[in-house]
Scaffold this active site. Sequence first.
Site, PDB file in Angstrom:
ATOM      1  N   HIS A 221       0.131   2.600   6.348  1.00  0.00           N
ATOM      2  CA  HIS A 221      -1.079   2.015   6.978  1.00  0.00           C
ATOM      3  C   HIS A 221      -2.270   2.370   6.084  1.00  0.00           C
ATOM      4  O   HIS A 221      -2.304   1.980   4.923  1.00  0.00           O
ATOM      5  CB  HIS A 221      -1.164   2.566   8.408  1.00  0.00           C
ATOM      6  N   HIS A 260       2.419  -7.138   4.241  1.00  0.00           N
ATOM      7  CA  HIS A 260       1.694  -6.983   5.503  1.00  0.00           C
ATOM      8  C   HIS A 260       2.594  -7.344   6.669  1.00  0.00           C
ATOM      9  O   HIS A 260       3.457  -8.214   6.546  1.00  0.00           O
ATOM     10  CB  HIS A 260       0.437  -7.867   5.522  1.00  0.00           C
ATOM     11  N   ASP A 311      -5.811  -2.973   1.049  1.00  0.00           N
ATOM     12  CA  ASP A 311      -5.905  -1.670   0.396  1.00  0.00           C
ATOM     13  C   ASP A 311      -5.852  -1.718  -1.124  1.00  0.00           C
ATOM     14  O   ASP A 311      -6.384  -0.824  -1.784  1.00  0.00           O
ATOM     15  CB  ASP A 311      -4.769  -0.753   0.890  1.00  0.00           C
TER      16      ASP A 311
HETATM   17  C1  LIG Z   1      -4.795  -1.811   5.883  1.00  0.00           C
HETATM   18  C2  LIG Z   1      -3.324  -1.727   6.036  1.00  0.00           C
HETATM   19  O1  LIG Z   1      -2.820  -0.915   6.775  1.00  0.00           O
HETATM   20  S1  LIG Z   1      -2.413  -2.894   5.231  1.00  0.00           S
HETATM   21  C3  LIG Z   1      -0.817  -2.147   5.014  1.00  0.00           C
HETATM   22  C4  LIG Z   1      -0.891  -1.020   4.013  1.00  0.00           C
HETATM   23  N1  LIG Z   1       0.463  -0.527   3.711  1.00  0.00           N
HETATM   24  C5  LIG Z   1       1.019  -0.678   2.496  1.00  0.00           C
HETATM   25  O2  LIG Z   1       0.458  -1.241   1.580  1.00  0.00           O
HETATM   26  C6  LIG Z   1       2.367  -0.065   2.329  1.00  0.00           C
HETATM   27  C7  LIG Z   1       3.324  -0.990   1.601  1.00  0.00           C
HETATM   28  N2  LIG Z   1       3.717  -2.111   2.459  1.00  0.00           N
HETATM   29  C8  LIG Z   1       4.662  -1.948   3.396  1.00  0.00           C
HETATM   30  O3  LIG Z   1       5.287  -0.905   3.545  1.00  0.00           O
HETATM   31  C9  LIG Z   1       4.961  -3.142   4.301  1.00  0.00           C
HETATM   32  O4  LIG Z   1       4.648  -4.343   3.662  1.00  0.00           O
HETATM   33  C10 LIG Z   1       4.186  -3.054   5.623  1.00  0.00           C
HETATM   34  C11 LIG Z   1       4.404  -1.690   6.313  1.00  0.00           C
HETATM   35  C12 LIG Z   1       2.693  -3.238   5.409  1.00  0.00           C
HETATM   36  C13 LIG Z   1       4.684  -4.168   6.543  1.00  0.00           C
HETATM   37  O5  LIG Z   1       6.021  -3.880   6.843  1.00  0.00           O
HETATM   38  P1  LIG Z   1       6.995  -4.979   7.454  1.00  0.00           P
HETATM   39  O6  LIG Z   1       6.290  -5.780   8.476  1.00  0.00           O
HETATM   40  O7  LIG Z   1       8.220  -4.277   7.882  1.00  0.00           O
HETATM   41  O8  LIG Z   1       7.270  -5.883   6.185  1.00  0.00           O
HETATM   42  P2  LIG Z   1       8.090  -7.223   6.069  1.00  0.00           P
HETATM   43  O9  LIG Z   1       8.938  -7.460   7.283  1.00  0.00           O
HETATM   44  O10 LIG Z   1       7.157  -8.309   5.679  1.00  0.00           O
HETATM   45  O11 LIG Z   1       9.044  -6.901   4.843  1.00  0.00           O
HETATM   46  C14 LIG Z   1       9.864  -7.886   4.306  1.00  0.00           C
HETATM   47  C15 LIG Z   1      10.669  -7.328   3.154  1.00  0.00           C
HETATM   48  O12 LIG Z   1       9.787  -7.047   2.073  1.00  0.00           O
HETATM   49  C16 LIG Z   1       9.901  -5.698   1.686  1.00  0.00           C
HETATM   50  N3  LIG Z   1       8.570  -5.185   1.412  1.00  0.00           N
HETATM   51  C17 LIG Z   1       7.489  -5.318   2.212  1.00  0.00           C
HETATM   52  N4  LIG Z   1       6.442  -4.714   1.624  1.00  0.00           N
HETATM   53  C18 LIG Z   1       6.884  -4.193   0.472  1.00  0.00           C
HETATM   54  C19 LIG Z   1       6.278  -3.445  -0.545  1.00  0.00           C
HETATM   55  N5  LIG Z   1       4.974  -3.108  -0.455  1.00  0.00           N
HETATM   56  N6  LIG Z   1       7.008  -3.070  -1.598  1.00  0.00           N
HETATM   57  C20 LIG Z   1       8.309  -3.401  -1.689  1.00  0.00           C
HETATM   58  N7  LIG Z   1       8.951  -4.114  -0.749  1.00  0.00           N
HETATM   59  C21 LIG Z   1       8.240  -4.487   0.323  1.00  0.00           C
HETATM   60  C22 LIG Z   1      10.469  -4.991   2.888  1.00  0.00           C
HETATM   61  O13 LIG Z   1      11.143  -3.797   2.533  1.00  0.00           O
HETATM   62  C23 LIG Z   1      11.381  -6.029   3.469  1.00  0.00           C
HETATM   63  O14 LIG Z   1      12.579  -6.021   2.737  1.00  0.00           O
HETATM   64  P3  LIG Z   1      13.999  -6.038   3.487  1.00  0.00           P
HETATM   65  O15 LIG Z   1      14.004  -7.309   4.267  1.00  0.00           O
HETATM   66  O16 LIG Z   1      14.963  -5.960   2.369  1.00  0.00           O
HETATM   67  O17 LIG Z   1      13.983  -4.819   4.369  1.00  0.00           O
HETATM   68  O1  LIG Z   2      -2.904  -4.970  10.768  1.00  0.00           O
HETATM   69  C1  LIG Z   2      -2.165  -4.119  10.240  1.00  0.00           C
HETATM   70  O2  LIG Z   2      -0.960  -3.972  10.561  1.00  0.00           O
HETATM   71  C2  LIG Z   2      -2.672  -3.241   9.166  1.00  0.00           C
HETATM   72  C3  LIG Z   2      -3.986  -3.666   8.620  1.00  0.00           C
HETATM   73  O3  LIG Z   2      -4.078  -4.522   7.773  1.00  0.00           O
HETATM   74  C4  LIG Z   2      -5.191  -3.058   9.164  1.00  0.00           C
HETATM   75  O4  LIG Z   2      -5.115  -2.271  10.125  1.00  0.00           O
HETATM   76  O5  LIG Z   2      -6.283  -3.333   8.639  1.00  0.00           O
END
Ligand SMILES: CC(=O)SCCNC(=O)CCNC(=O)[C@H](O)C(C)(C)COP(=O)(O)OP(=O)(O)OC[C@H]1O[C@@H](n2cnc3c(N)ncnc32)[C@H](O)[C@@H]1OP(=O)(O)O
Ligand SMILES: O=C([O-])CC(=O)C(=O)O
Length: 374
Positions: A221, A260, A311
Amino acid sequence: MVDKKLTGAGLRGQSAGQTKLCTVGKSGSGLTYCGYDVSDLADNATFEEVAYLLFNSELPNESQLADYLSSLKGLRDLPQALKEVLKLIPADTHPMDVMRTACSFLGNLEPEVEFTQQIQASNRLLAAFPAIMCFWYRYSHEGVEIDCQTDQNSTAGHFLKLLTSKSPSALHKKVMDVSLILYAEHEFNASTFTARVCASTLSDMYSCVAGAIGSLRGPLHGGANEAAMDMIQKFSSPEDAKKQMAEMLARKEKIMGFGHAIYRASDPRNVIIKKWSEQLSKEYGDTSLYDISVACEEYMWDSKKLFCNADFFHASAYHFMGIPTKLFTPIFVCSRVTGWAAHVMEQRQNNRIIRPSADYIGSEPRVVTPISER
Ligand SMILES: CC(=O)SCCNC(=O)CCNC(=O)[C@H](O)C(C)(C)COP(=O)(O)OP(=O)(O)OC[C@H]1O[C@@H](n2cnc3c(N)ncnc32)[C@H](O)[C@@H]1OP(=O)(O)O
Ligand SMILES: O=C([O-])CC(=O)C(=O)O
């Protein structure tokens, strides 16, 4: 292994309640606060106008904004007891733990006894967080006990001045203000949902915000802006970035700042902060970190169809402004406290305790074997 997508893991795609505050990805990629597009707010409003909007459902007029700015200024100083607590927290503490502790301790000193005090408690946290972060950081890292008041009207300028004791440039103030707007609110993200669950038990504002800080801390997050910075600093060039990212993906590592839970094609905040990061890189006089970031973005899209979330370009933008990496996620707190508090207030308006059910997948009923026979 259980297929997470089939078991509804992460409550993905399920509505968990109603809100008037925000839409996320409603038309694929959009983001609105109380009906206003986030790009419109980033171009034509300030962070304090957005905070007022989230707390009051309408943008302020000139005199309402002037009153609001002046009341926030009056709430910036920290009680001496809180300063003493901050002075005791070691320099190697995770800054999000500092924010959580300080939020909790402020709630000890100035408790929200009645819900009629909710706006006051929200504004107090909003006004005090920049000083909490900078007072602890500068005392523990530089041995300096800063004055928690500044001559800056905006939260952005106030924070930047607390950090260096120098008056920030107009460009840095503008970018920080836009950043605070972009991070202010995002519907039922993990930290906001934490705050709402806590609010649904009729708990107090400080407990809701302290819990939300704990949720935001994680690298999946809010912690991703800091993790993205750590990553891009390891890349020596755009080519090296692509090579190392390919290796990370082959090891099935998550690339921080990408992907996301809700957006499917892009995060509308990215294009805005990316533009400012580019401008800052030119002012900084070395665009290499920006160029590396762009190479990461291109590589992730071409190879995995994963896009930058809010981010990713925040990392380089903050870096170009001279902000220490460990303060990246606490800045998110200084902004998102507006969204958290607004959601707590909304939850209280029509409350029912949030208590979902679980599908049991454990053992069949069994009886306790006496300990000597196990
Ligand atoms: C402001 C914020 O909070 S924005 C979010 C900030 N977080 C990050 O940047 C961390 C990196 N990103 C992630 O871990 C994820 O994309 C999350 C937590 C944001 C969302 O998670 P989910 O909803 O579970 O992702 P989603 O279902 O779209 O994933 C689809 C596939 O892409 C992969 N994937 C998603 N994001 C990433 C990533 N950043 N790097 C590599 N692989 C990824 C997942 O592992 C998944 O693969 P699988 O089907 O083989 O398991
Ligand atoms: O909506 C989410 O899951 C994470 C995010 O981008 C935020 O909190 O800004």
